[in-house]
Scaffold this motif. Structure first.
Motif, short mmCIF file in Angstrom:
data_model
loop_
_atom_site.label_atom_id
_atom_site.label_comp_id
_atom_site.label_asym_id
_atom_site.label_seq_id
_atom_site.Cartn_x
_atom_site.Cartn_y
_atom_site.Cartn_z
N ALA A 110 26.68 -40.58 32.29
CA ALA A 110 25.47 -40.38 31.48
C ALA A 110 24.23 -40.61 32.33
CB ALA A 110 25.48 -41.31 30.27
N PHE A 111 24.25 -41.67 33.13
CA PHE A 111 23.11 -41.91 34.03
C PHE A 111 22.97 -40.78 35.04
CE2 PHE A 111 23.80 -46.61 33.08
CZ PHE A 111 22.63 -46.74 32.34
N GLY A 112 24.10 -40.28 35.55
CA GLY A 112 24.05 -39.19 36.50
C GLY A 112 23.46 -37.93 35.91
N LEU A 113 23.82 -37.60 34.68
CA LEU A 113 23.26 -36.42 34.02
C LEU A 113 21.77 -36.58 33.77
CD1 LEU A 113 26.04 -35.60 31.39
CD2 LEU A 113 25.45 -34.24 33.40
N ALA A 114 21.34 -37.80 33.52
CA ALA A 114 19.92 -38.04 33.23
C ALA A 114 19.07 -38.09 34.50
CB ALA A 114 19.75 -39.35 32.46
N ALA A 115 19.68 -38.38 35.65
CA ALA A 115 18.92 -38.56 36.89
C ALA A 115 18.19 -37.28 37.29
CB ALA A 115 19.85 -39.01 38.01
N ARG A 116 16.99 -37.44 37.77
CA ARG A 116 16.13 -36.28 38.11
C ARG A 116 16.75 -35.39 39.19
NH1 ARG A 116 12.69 -40.72 37.86
NH2 ARG A 116 11.30 -40.75 36.05
N LEU A 133 23.38 -29.81 37.98
CA LEU A 133 24.64 -30.14 37.32
C LEU A 133 24.44 -30.37 35.82
CD1 LEU A 133 26.35 -32.44 39.97
CD2 LEU A 133 26.70 -30.00 39.51
N LEU A 134 23.27 -30.89 35.44
CA LEU A 134 22.96 -31.02 34.01
C LEU A 134 22.96 -29.64 33.35
CD1 LEU A 134 21.97 -32.53 31.47
CD2 LEU A 134 19.64 -32.29 32.35
N ALA A 135 22.36 -28.65 34.00
CA ALA A 135 22.33 -27.29 33.45
C ALA A 135 23.74 -26.73 33.31
CB ALA A 135 21.47 -26.39 34.33
N ASP A 146 10.24 -41.42 30.15
CA ASP A 146 9.70 -40.73 28.99
C ASP A 146 10.85 -40.24 28.12
OD1 ASP A 146 8.65 -38.72 27.22
OD2 ASP A 146 6.86 -38.64 28.48
N PRO A 147 10.85 -40.58 26.81
CA PRO A 147 11.95 -40.13 25.94
C PRO A 147 12.16 -38.62 25.98
CG PRO A 147 10.60 -41.74 24.80
CD PRO A 147 9.89 -41.43 26.09
N GLY A 148 11.07 -37.85 26.11
CA GLY A 148 11.20 -36.41 26.13
C GLY A 148 11.89 -35.87 27.36
N ASP A 149 11.96 -36.66 28.42
CA ASP A 149 12.59 -36.23 29.67
C ASP A 149 14.07 -36.61 29.76
OD1 ASP A 149 10.21 -35.14 30.52
OD2 ASP A 149 9.59 -36.94 31.63
N TRP A 150 14.53 -37.47 28.83
CA TRP A 150 15.94 -37.87 28.87
C TRP A 150 16.77 -36.79 28.18
CZ3 TRP A 150 17.59 -42.74 30.84
CH2 TRP A 150 18.98 -42.93 30.78
N PRO A 151 17.71 -36.18 28.89
CA PRO A 151 18.47 -35.06 28.30
C PRO A 151 19.37 -35.52 27.16
CG PRO A 151 19.36 -35.67 30.45
CD PRO A 151 18.10 -36.46 30.29
N ALA A 152 19.38 -34.73 26.10
CA ALA A 152 20.20 -35.07 24.94
C ALA A 152 21.68 -35.15 25.29
CB ALA A 152 19.98 -34.03 23.84
N SER A 192 20.17 -49.10 23.37
CA SER A 192 18.86 -48.47 23.52
C SER A 192 18.79 -47.72 24.85
CB SER A 192 17.74 -49.51 23.48
OG SER A 192 17.68 -50.25 24.68
N ARG A 193 17.96 -46.72 24.86
CA ARG A 193 17.52 -46.03 26.06
C ARG A 193 16.24 -45.32 25.63
NH1 ARG A 193 17.29 -40.32 25.06
NH2 ARG A 193 19.27 -39.56 24.22
N PRO A 194 15.47 -44.71 26.53
CA PRO A 194 14.23 -44.08 26.10
C PRO A 194 14.46 -43.08 24.96
CG PRO A 194 14.27 -44.22 28.48
CD PRO A 194 15.61 -44.68 28.01
N GLY A 195 13.80 -43.32 23.83
CA GLY A 195 13.91 -42.43 22.69
C GLY A 195 15.06 -42.70 21.75
N VAL A 196 15.83 -43.77 21.99
CA VAL A 196 17.00 -44.07 21.15
C VAL A 196 17.10 -45.58 20.92
CG1 VAL A 196 19.53 -44.08 21.03
CG2 VAL A 196 18.34 -42.06 21.84
N LEU A 197 17.35 -45.95 19.67
CA LEU A 197 17.66 -47.33 19.32
C LEU A 197 18.74 -47.32 18.26
CD1 LEU A 197 16.98 -50.39 19.50
CD2 LEU A 197 15.39 -50.02 17.61
N SER A 198 19.76 -48.15 18.44
CA SER A 198 20.82 -48.28 17.44
C SER A 198 21.13 -49.76 17.23
CB SER A 198 22.08 -47.53 17.88
OG SER A 198 22.55 -48.01 19.13
#
Length: 397
Positions: free
Chosen positions: A257-263, A268-270, A301-307, A351-357
């Motif tokens: 998950a961290f790897g997919l989110a990394a800039r 590979l995310l695509a 930024d929450p908007g930059d973290w891939p779903a 939690s992570r940017p844009g998510v809380l549970s």
């Protein structure tokens, strides 16, 4: 994922506790002084001279002032400080309260300060539901008592849950133990391939360190240790977890998950995003070959973290998985915000940017409760969420 214990957003300030007062000090005098100093933080300007040098070496007075201002903005002006035990007080404000720990040095300066999660005063469960409904973004809630619903809001909507997915990993491990295929005291040795990013401790431990499965499970739940989690996923097998949660295929490790989110891994995310299941698995294989990203490579930024770099569960499903593990003693190591009035507390948050549970399994007398709250959005405010969530827990019948 990032989950700093049960207090995710509000800064916990620690400067050391206990032993600062003179040995002959009457307890009543100590309680009175500590309560007075605590209230002064909320009624006067926060000044450096109010703190011991050792405290200021860790936390500047301006940071304390910012937290005090934030608490007052959410809950109003102070009304009193009631002692709960030596060094721990219930700071009462107009619209809520904050359990707070404080210690003073011999000169009466603040040597230690810890704000626990604040709790809002809410008039009814309906008021709590409307307050949560008014949050921006997507909010899911499921509250049940003895298996019967009390409150619900988008309870069957899959949402990103960050570290709350670890409830499913623990449930799968328990099944393996109870089937006799594993044992809580089974020892494994830490592998470099399991190491992930914080939160947690094990990412800094030497390769080959011996660990029991119980230790891995306790760290995964109480500290949200990502390396402990990935170790258990590897030991259980990805396919085992995918069978329990087909929506989350491929079932990600936290490292993936961290790897997919990394800039630096957008290619590979695509491929992961656009491909079928086999293409997704191939993208993860390529991702592993690139190694673990650095924390600085992750978006804030929450908007930059891939779903795609998350796990999706409904609030009702989170309570289902909590119900399978809530009676395990390790679930109570970190009680979350449920601090008062419960016979037993089980908790997992994330939690992570844009998510809380936030997920609790609770018992009082013969009644059993589960509460699962999830918030996804651009403006997730952890302090506000804790304040409302704690108020909701206070109202459970």
């Amino acid at each position: 994922m990032k989950a700093k214990g049960f207090f995710l957003g509000l800064l916990a300030l620690l400067g050391g506790f206990g032993g600062a007062e003179g040995l002959g000090d009457p307890m009543a005098g100590r309680l009175e002084r500590e309560a007075e100093v605590l209230l002064r933080l909320f009624t006067e300007e926060v000044r450096e001279e109010a703190f011991a040098p050792g405290f200021l070496a860790q936390v500047p007075a301006a940071q304390v002032a910012a937290i005090v201002a934030q608490l007052k903005a959410n809950l109003g002006e102070p009304e009193g400080a009631r002692p709960l035990e030596p060094g721990r007080y219930l700071l009462e404000l107009e619209r809520g309260y904050v359990p707070t720990r404080i210690s003073l040095d011999r000169e009466g300066r603040i040597a230690g300060l810890f704000f626990e999660p604040p709790v809002a005063k809410l008039g009814s469960l309906e008021e709590a539901l409307e307050a949560l409904r008014g949050l921006s973004g997507r909010v899911g809630l499921w509250v049940e008592r003895d298996g019967r619903p009390i409150l619900a809001l988008e309870e069957d909507t899959p949402l990103a849950v960050a570290s709350a997915f670890k409830l499913l990993v623990l449930a799968a491990l328990r099944e393996e133990v109870e089937a006799g295929r594993r044992a809580w005291d089974e020892v494994v040795r830490l592998e470099e391939a399991w190491k992930s990013l914080p939160s947690g401790l094990l990412q800094g431990w030497p390769e080959g360190s011996p660990l029991t499965l119980h230790t891995l499970a306790a760290l995964m739940i109480s500290l949200s240790d990502n390396t402990a989690t990935d170790a258990l996923i590897a030991l259980l097998g990805r396919e085992r977890l995918e069978a329990l949660s087909p929506r989350n295929r491929p079932f990600l490790t936290t490292r993936e998950a961290f790897g997919l989110a990394a800039r630096g891994n957008r290619d590979l995310l695509a491929a992961f995003r656009d491909g079928d299941l086999e293409a997704k698995r191939q993208a993860l294989e390529a991702l592993r070959a690139r190694g673990l990203p650095q924390v600085v490579d992750l978006p804030l930024d929450p908007g930059d973290w891939p779903a795609e770099a998350d796990w999706r569960f409904t609030p009702r499903e989170l309570c289902r998985w909590m119900g399978k593990v809530a009676d395990l003693p390790l679930m109570g190591i970190n009680p979350g915000v449920a601090a008062f009035g419960w016979d037993r507390v089980a908790y997992k948050g994330g939690s992570r940017p844009g998510v809380l549970s936030l997920v609790h399994g609770l018992s009082r007398g013969k009644s059993r409760y589960c509460v699962a709250f999830v918030w996804n959005g651009e403006e997730v405010d952890e302090l506000k969420a804790f304040t409302l969530y704690g108020g909701l827990l206070d109202l459970l019948p």
